[in-house]
Design an enzyme around this catalytic site. Sequence first.
Site, PDB file in Angstrom:
ATOM      1  N   GLY A  14      -5.269  12.754 -43.798  1.00  0.00           N
ATOM      2  CA  GLY A  14      -4.445  12.672 -45.947  1.00  0.00           C
ATOM      3  C   GLY A  14      -5.261  13.069 -46.158  1.00  0.00           C
ATOM      4  CB  CYS A  15      -5.021  11.036 -50.156  1.00  0.00           C
ATOM      5  SG  CYS A  15      -6.022  11.682 -51.466  1.00  0.00           S
ATOM      6  CG  PHE A  16      -9.413  16.666 -50.363  1.00  0.00           C
ATOM      7  CD1 PHE A  16      -8.632  16.376 -50.518  1.00  0.00           C
ATOM      8  CD2 PHE A  16      -9.134  17.710 -49.778  1.00  0.00           C
ATOM      9  CE1 PHE A  16      -8.193  16.761 -52.333  1.00  0.00           C
ATOM     10  CE2 PHE A  16      -8.719  18.773 -50.771  1.00  0.00           C
ATOM     11  CZ  PHE A  16      -8.182  18.431 -52.372  1.00  0.00           C
ATOM     12  CD1 TRP A  17      -9.905  13.797 -53.775  1.00  0.00           C
ATOM     13  CD2 TRP A  17      -8.001  12.139 -55.004  1.00  0.00           C
ATOM     14  NE1 TRP A  17      -9.171  14.583 -54.715  1.00  0.00           N
ATOM     15  CE2 TRP A  17      -8.359  13.188 -55.562  1.00  0.00           C
ATOM     16  CE3 TRP A  17      -7.084  10.852 -55.286  1.00  0.00           C
ATOM     17  CZ2 TRP A  17      -7.829  13.593 -56.951  1.00  0.00           C
ATOM     18  CZ3 TRP A  17      -6.780  11.747 -56.503  1.00  0.00           C
ATOM     19  CH2 TRP A  17      -6.685  12.709 -57.449  1.00  0.00           C
ATOM     20  CB  CYS A  18      -8.137   8.379 -49.186  1.00  0.00           C
ATOM     21  SG  CYS A  18      -7.740   7.717 -50.090  1.00  0.00           S
TER      22      CYS A  18
END
Length: 177
Positions: A14-18
């Site tokens: 999913g979101c790479f930030w997380c």
Amino acid sequence: MSKTTIEKAAFAGGCFWCMVKPFKEWDGIHDVVSGYMGGHVDNPTYEDVKKGDSGHLEVVEITFDPSIFTYEQLLEVYWQQIDPTDAGGQFQDRGHSYSTAIFYYTEEQQHAAQTSKTALEESGKFNKPIVTVIRPAETFYPAEDYHQDYYVKEEQHYKEDRAKSGRDEFIQENWSK
């Protein structure tokens, strides 16, 4: 004096930030870079990937020393950051670019990934199929600089985005038992 072996691993969650912070917290992890893998466009931009035009997934590429932190340990951390039963994205982030995948660089990684996926399937932890795919690694394209270590650079926005995503509640409910 022995030579240090450095390997790479790549995970889409999913979101790479997380996906950066959970891996950066461990000894033996040299770097975690946000980027894109698995598409059909050279040098994709964030906008290309987000719109779905490039076929890429958001990934983290991890450089690690397997004598300190093994690939199997990376897999354990990975599974506990995602909903492996969701084929449509992850949490609030929907669409192909946010789907889950383990990208392997070696036959050993492929085997370890498949073994860990099979163990998860057989564990009965989830009552839906495990849909995370295991694929050969392809060209990795680092994301734009502003995405790197986003949880540090934009701490408040990161915390707000993560809080509303539903990821932490899912992790607490499914992985903290």
